[in-house]
Design a protein around this motif. Structure first.
Motif, PDB file in Angstrom:
ATOM      1  N   SER A 170      13.138 -23.075 -60.362  1.00 32.55           N
ATOM      2  CA  SER A 170      14.317 -22.398 -60.292  1.00 32.55           C
ATOM      3  C   SER A 170      14.886 -21.429 -59.191  1.00 32.55           C
ATOM      4  O   SER A 170      15.764 -21.650 -58.604  1.00 32.55           O
ATOM      5  N   ALA A 171      13.735 -20.612 -58.658  1.00 32.14           N
ATOM      6  CA  ALA A 171      14.259 -19.811 -57.494  1.00 32.14           C
ATOM      7  C   ALA A 171      14.399 -20.457 -56.160  1.00 32.14           C
ATOM      8  O   ALA A 171      15.115 -20.277 -55.368  1.00 32.14           O
ATOM      9  N   VAL A 172      13.606 -21.765 -56.003  1.00 32.74           N
ATOM     10  CA  VAL A 172      13.836 -22.629 -54.960  1.00 32.74           C
ATOM     11  C   VAL A 172      15.476 -23.168 -54.998  1.00 32.74           C
ATOM     12  O   VAL A 172      16.163 -23.233 -54.060  1.00 32.74           O
ATOM     13  N   GLU A 173      15.660 -23.653 -56.248  1.00 36.42           N
ATOM     14  CA  GLU A 173      17.057 -24.174 -56.124  1.00 36.42           C
ATOM     15  C   GLU A 173      18.087 -23.226 -56.238  1.00 36.42           C
ATOM     16  O   GLU A 173      19.097 -23.654 -55.760  1.00 36.42           O
ATOM     17  N   SER A 174      17.975 -21.921 -56.608  1.00 35.74           N
ATOM     18  CA  SER A 174      18.755 -20.981 -56.529  1.00 35.74           C
ATOM     19  C   SER A 174      19.007 -20.364 -55.150  1.00 35.74           C
ATOM     20  O   SER A 174      19.963 -19.666 -54.747  1.00 35.74           O
ATOM     21  N   GLY A 175      17.915 -20.659 -54.171  1.00 30.82           N
ATOM     22  CA  GLY A 175      18.133 -20.200 -52.971  1.00 30.82           C
ATOM     23  C   GLY A 175      17.318 -18.792 -52.596  1.00 30.82           C
ATOM     24  O   GLY A 175      17.075 -18.335 -51.605  1.00 30.82           O
ATOM     25  N   LEU A 215      -2.229 -35.535 -64.432  1.00 34.92           N
ATOM     26  CA  LEU A 215      -2.394 -33.941 -64.523  1.00 34.92           C
ATOM     27  C   LEU A 215      -1.842 -33.842 -65.918  1.00 34.92           C
ATOM     28  O   LEU A 215      -0.948 -34.623 -66.351  1.00 34.92           O
ATOM     29  N   PRO A 216      -2.264 -32.709 -66.663  1.00 38.94           N
ATOM     30  CA  PRO A 216      -1.946 -32.255 -67.948  1.00 38.94           C
ATOM     31  C   PRO A 216      -0.312 -31.891 -67.646  1.00 38.94           C
ATOM     32  O   PRO A 216       0.094 -31.499 -66.658  1.00 38.94           O
ATOM     33  N   VAL A 217       0.647 -32.232 -68.880  1.00 38.51           N
ATOM     34  CA  VAL A 217       1.925 -32.156 -68.604  1.00 38.51           C
ATOM     35  C   VAL A 217       2.357 -30.697 -68.669  1.00 38.51           C
ATOM     36  O   VAL A 217       3.338 -30.638 -67.527  1.00 38.51           O
ATOM     37  N   GLU A 218       1.693 -29.900 -68.665  1.00 43.59           N
ATOM     38  CA  GLU A 218       1.948 -28.352 -68.725  1.00 43.59           C
ATOM     39  C   GLU A 218       1.598 -27.995 -67.150  1.00 43.59           C
ATOM     40  O   GLU A 218       2.026 -26.753 -66.823  1.00 43.59           O
ATOM     41  N   ALA A 219       1.072 -28.823 -66.464  1.00 45.18           N
ATOM     42  CA  ALA A 219       0.868 -28.457 -64.915  1.00 45.18           C
ATOM     43  C   ALA A 219       2.033 -29.220 -64.092  1.00 45.18           C
ATOM     44  O   ALA A 219       1.647 -29.286 -62.816  1.00 45.18           O
ATOM     45  N   VAL A 220       2.852 -29.633 -64.580  1.00 43.06           N
ATOM     46  CA  VAL A 220       3.926 -30.441 -63.848  1.00 43.06           C
ATOM     47  C   VAL A 220       5.134 -29.918 -64.279  1.00 43.06           C
ATOM     48  O   VAL A 220       5.537 -29.656 -65.574  1.00 43.06           O
ATOM     49  N   ALA A 221       6.082 -29.996 -63.258  1.00 41.97           N
ATOM     50  CA  ALA A 221       7.514 -29.450 -63.532  1.00 41.97           C
ATOM     51  C   ALA A 221       8.358 -30.401 -62.610  1.00 41.97           C
ATOM     52  O   ALA A 221       7.924 -30.921 -61.662  1.00 41.97           O
ATOM     53  N   PRO A 222       9.667 -30.270 -63.070  1.00 38.85           N
ATOM     54  CA  PRO A 222      10.535 -31.322 -62.178  1.00 38.85           C
ATOM     55  C   PRO A 222      10.600 -30.463 -60.691  1.00 38.85           C
ATOM     56  O   PRO A 222      10.762 -29.321 -60.610  1.00 38.85           O
ATOM     57  N   ALA A 223      10.759 -31.586 -59.774  1.00 37.00           N
ATOM     58  CA  ALA A 223      10.671 -30.883 -58.400  1.00 37.00           C
ATOM     59  C   ALA A 223      12.072 -30.261 -58.171  1.00 37.00           C
ATOM     60  O   ALA A 223      13.061 -30.695 -58.819  1.00 37.00           O
ATOM     61  N   PRO A 224      12.157 -29.284 -57.330  1.00 36.16           N
ATOM     62  CA  PRO A 224      13.246 -28.629 -57.113  1.00 36.16           C
ATOM     63  C   PRO A 224      14.615 -29.549 -56.511  1.00 36.16           C
ATOM     64  O   PRO A 224      14.298 -30.352 -55.780  1.00 36.16           O
ATOM     65  N   ARG A 225      15.800 -29.516 -57.343  1.00 34.27           N
ATOM     66  CA  ARG A 225      16.751 -30.316 -56.607  1.00 34.27           C
ATOM     67  C   ARG A 225      17.320 -29.982 -55.463  1.00 34.27           C
ATOM     68  O   ARG A 225      17.302 -28.682 -55.044  1.00 34.27           O
ATOM     69  N   GLY A 226      17.655 -31.164 -54.665  1.00 30.59           N
ATOM     70  CA  GLY A 226      18.070 -31.003 -53.335  1.00 30.59           C
ATOM     71  C   GLY A 226      16.986 -30.570 -52.309  1.00 30.59           C
ATOM     72  O   GLY A 226      17.301 -30.078 -50.957  1.00 30.59           O
ATOM     73  N   THR A 227      15.680 -30.482 -52.565  1.00 26.87           N
ATOM     74  CA  THR A 227      14.565 -30.281 -52.013  1.00 26.87           C
ATOM     75  C   THR A 227      13.786 -31.847 -51.552  1.00 26.87           C
ATOM     76  O   THR A 227      13.344 -32.437 -52.569  1.00 26.87           O
TER      77      THR A 227
END
Length: 301
Positions: free
Chosen positions: A261-266, A106-118
């Motif tokens: 970020s929304a997943v990480e924050s709950g 995938l192009p790098v702009e289509a990838v993000a670090p997975a939510p921490r704790g998930t």
């Protein structure tokens, strides 16, 4: 490597797993060793030939717009991600090779670090429905403080729209098939849960987000100058200045990071998952099309 492919349009019997070349990342690309890839309505539609694509040639079209896993190779110029990073990604399948495979580039702009704790399997449910929901809500006016009716609210896309609309400050009306879903949707932020149009006041909504393709019967609910928003391309007869907005999801690097970020924050709760081996993709399509399953179906290579 093993990957989901189809070489003809039609029934679920035409989709399966085949050996295809392992892709190599180019400039500004990363290769992901896939941990999980979610089955979505887009997979069913692509296989059925509903997107107007040409007949596939060898090795066929791939499937899977959602993916999670670990980066195992990076191309030139990639500096914000590294080998070993746990990530989620958005794939433009079937036009490009999909995430339902052992590896995907995938192009790098289509990838993000997975939510921490998930867990990575659950994280694979985030990209497509999350991006679609944010892009759908961008069409709602006012941007906050409005009333939004979400049809199919208990489905994978609907439940994400409910949460993000609530987070944006809207009053959210969740339209579902059964009141059995009421407690679940209220916990996600729905202010009202209904099962039929007669429970709602006409011209009371700033927008209807029609994930269930109910179409014409929802139009009476929309105020003058409001919006009928769909991701499926249906076109009801509109009047009173009501706008139709059809959203075709696109990758958005900033929105993907916002969702993580929304997943990480709950602030966003991801759905439950039911896993199936990659080789059982045809069975997964049958289960998906039968409906009635709240869990997301996730393929494991």
């Amino acid at each position: 490597m093993r990957a989901v492919v189809f070489r003809e349009f039609g029934s679920d019997e035409l989709v399966g797993v085949a050996d295809v070349p392992t892709p190599e990342p180019g400039e500004q690309e990363v290769r992901i060793r896939v941990a999980a890839a979610t089955v979505n309505r887009t997979d069913i539609n692509a296989r059925a030939g509903l997107y107007g694509l040409p007949i596939p040639d060898s090795p066929g079209y791939g499937l899977g717009m959602d993916v999670s896993g670990e980066i195992d190779a990076i191309g030139a110029g990639v500096d914000r991600l590294s080998v070993g990073d746990r990530v989620v990604g958005f794939c433009m399948a079937p036009q490009q090779r999909g995430g339902q495979a052992a590896f995907v580039v995938l192009p790098v702009e289509a990838v993000a670090p997975a939510p921490r704790g998930t867990d990575l399997v659950q994280a694979a449910t985030l990209p497509l429905n999350g991006l679609t929901s944010l892009q759908v809500l961008a069409a709602v006016q006012p941007a906050s403080g409005g009333t939004v009716v979400v049809t199919g609210a208990a489905g994978g896309l609907g439940m994400m729209v409910v949460q993000l609309a609530h987070n944006a400050g809207h009053r959210v009306v969740a339209w579902v098939r059964s009141k059995d879903d009421a407690a679940f949707l209220t916990s996600l932020g729905a202010d009202q849960v209904v099962t039929e149009v007669g429970e709602l006041t006409e011209r009371s909504a700033d927008a209807v987000i029609d994930t269930a393709m109910l179409g014409q019967e929802t139009v009476r609910l929309i105020r003058d100058g409001g919006a009928f928003i769909t991701v499926r391309g249906i076109e009801p007869e509109l009047e009173r200045g009501i706008r139709q907005v059809t959203v075709w999801v696109q990758n958005d690097e900033e929105q993907l990071a916002e969702l993580v970020s929304a997943v990480e924050s709950g602030a966003v709760t991801l759905p439950g998952v039911t896993t199936m081996p990659l080789e059982e993709v045809a069975s997964a399509h049958r289960v998906f099309e039968a409906g009635g399953v709240r869990d997301r179906l996730v393929l494991i290579p």
